[in-house]
Write an enzyme that holds these catalytic residues in place. Structure first.
Site, mmCIF file in Angstrom:
data_model
loop_
_atom_site.group_PDB
_atom_site.id
_atom_site.type_symbol
_atom_site.label_atom_id
_atom_site.label_comp_id
_atom_site.label_asym_id
_atom_site.label_seq_id
_atom_site.Cartn_x
_atom_site.Cartn_y
_atom_site.Cartn_z
ATOM 1 N N SER A 55 0.839 -1.199 0.000
ATOM 2 C CA SER A 55 0.000 0.000 0.000
ATOM 3 C C SER A 55 0.865 1.237 0.000
ATOM 4 O O SER A 55 2.034 1.205 0.430
ATOM 5 C CB SER A 55 -0.893 -0.003 1.248
ATOM 6 N N TYR A 59 -2.983 -0.339 9.798
ATOM 7 C CA TYR A 59 -2.912 -0.790 8.411
ATOM 8 C C TYR A 59 -1.579 -0.380 7.784
ATOM 9 O O TYR A 59 -0.886 -1.194 7.170
ATOM 10 C CB TYR A 59 -4.074 -0.194 7.620
#
Length: 260
Positions: free
Chosen positions: A152, A165
């Site tokens: 990500s 995350y």
């Protein structure tokens, strides 16, 4: 001189290879599973939902692909280990492992409880580690393997409540480098694909905000957000023999998001 088709097949064909794609029933994982299968691999897709897995497998089989599926809860160590063994039972030991499964629980750091932290790390980091430990050494024994993690932008920069995350994805890129150090000399490359913003079930909350979606598209250089199919060619490259000298790398497939 070989025909262009023969030359491309020599570079990128995945014939006779077996791939395991976690998160392979939808989103980026689903697109990658389809790409690997259409490039010739026998593909096992793994996720929790049996109904969605079955539907994806039927879709690919109707396109002439060789595909199976395994329902597994990657949020527990036992679930990841059981899923790994069930996957081997479909087509044999995988030559390609794609870790695309993930959860995206974006509580601000000040509201981040231990339960959310543990759940995020279990799926996003520990499951890829456990699957790598199960399959990586055996790939090395056979002299060929490909491990691909989906990470990500939050692995590199903090925005939109990166929280646990972002930490999990940053650690996943470090895991890829450690795996590359351990196994690349034996023919097993380990890399990551780094998406920009791609509207998928994983980020449904953000996708429901039209203004935010437009702002993210404006941040790219190509003027749009990503699509799952944007990852097909990059995944086939990293899974193929053509990428044998590429390892420990993070390949950004983000429309220029990260450099604009």
């Amino acid at each position: 001189m070989p025909s262009p088709q023969c030359y491309l097949a020599q570079l990128f064909s995945l014939d006779a290879l077996v791939a395991l794609v976690t998160g392979g029933s939808s989103g980026i994982g689903g697109a990658i599973a389809g790409a690997l299968a259409r490039a010739g691999a026998s593909v096992v897709i793994m996720a929790r939902g049996a109904e969605q897995l079955g539907a994806k497998a039927e879709e690919l089989a109707a396109d002439g692909c060789r595909v199976g599926w395994v329902s597994a809860d990657l949020g527990t160590r036992d679930g990841a280990r059981r899923g790994a063994e069930e996957a081997v039972g479909v087509f044999g030991e995988p030559d390609i492992l794609v870790n695309a499964a993930g959860i995206n629980l974006r509580s601000p750091m000040g509201e981040l409880g231990e339960d959310l932290w543990d759940a995020t790390m279990a799926v996003n980091l520990e499951a890829p580690y456990l699957l790598g430990e199960r399959f990586g050494p055996r790939m090395a024994e056979r002299g060929f393997g490909r491990i691909i993690h989906i990470t990500s932008q939050q692995a590199h920069r903090a925005f939109a409540h990166s929280g646990a995350y972002g930490v999990s994805k940053g650690a996943l890129e470090s895991l890829a480098r450690s795996q590359a150090e351990a196994w690349s000399r034996y023919g097993v490359t380990c890399n990551t694909l780094v998406p920009g913003f791609v509207p998928t079930p994983l980020n449904a909350r953000l996708s429901s905000d039209p203004e935010r979606v437009s702002a993210l598209a404006a941040r790219t250089m190509v003027g749009r957000n990503g699509l799952p199919d944007d990852f097909a060619a990059a995944a086939v490259f990293l899974a193929s023999r053509a990428s044998g000298y590429v390892t420990g790398q993070a390949l950004f497939v983000d429309g220029g998001f990260s450099v604009h």
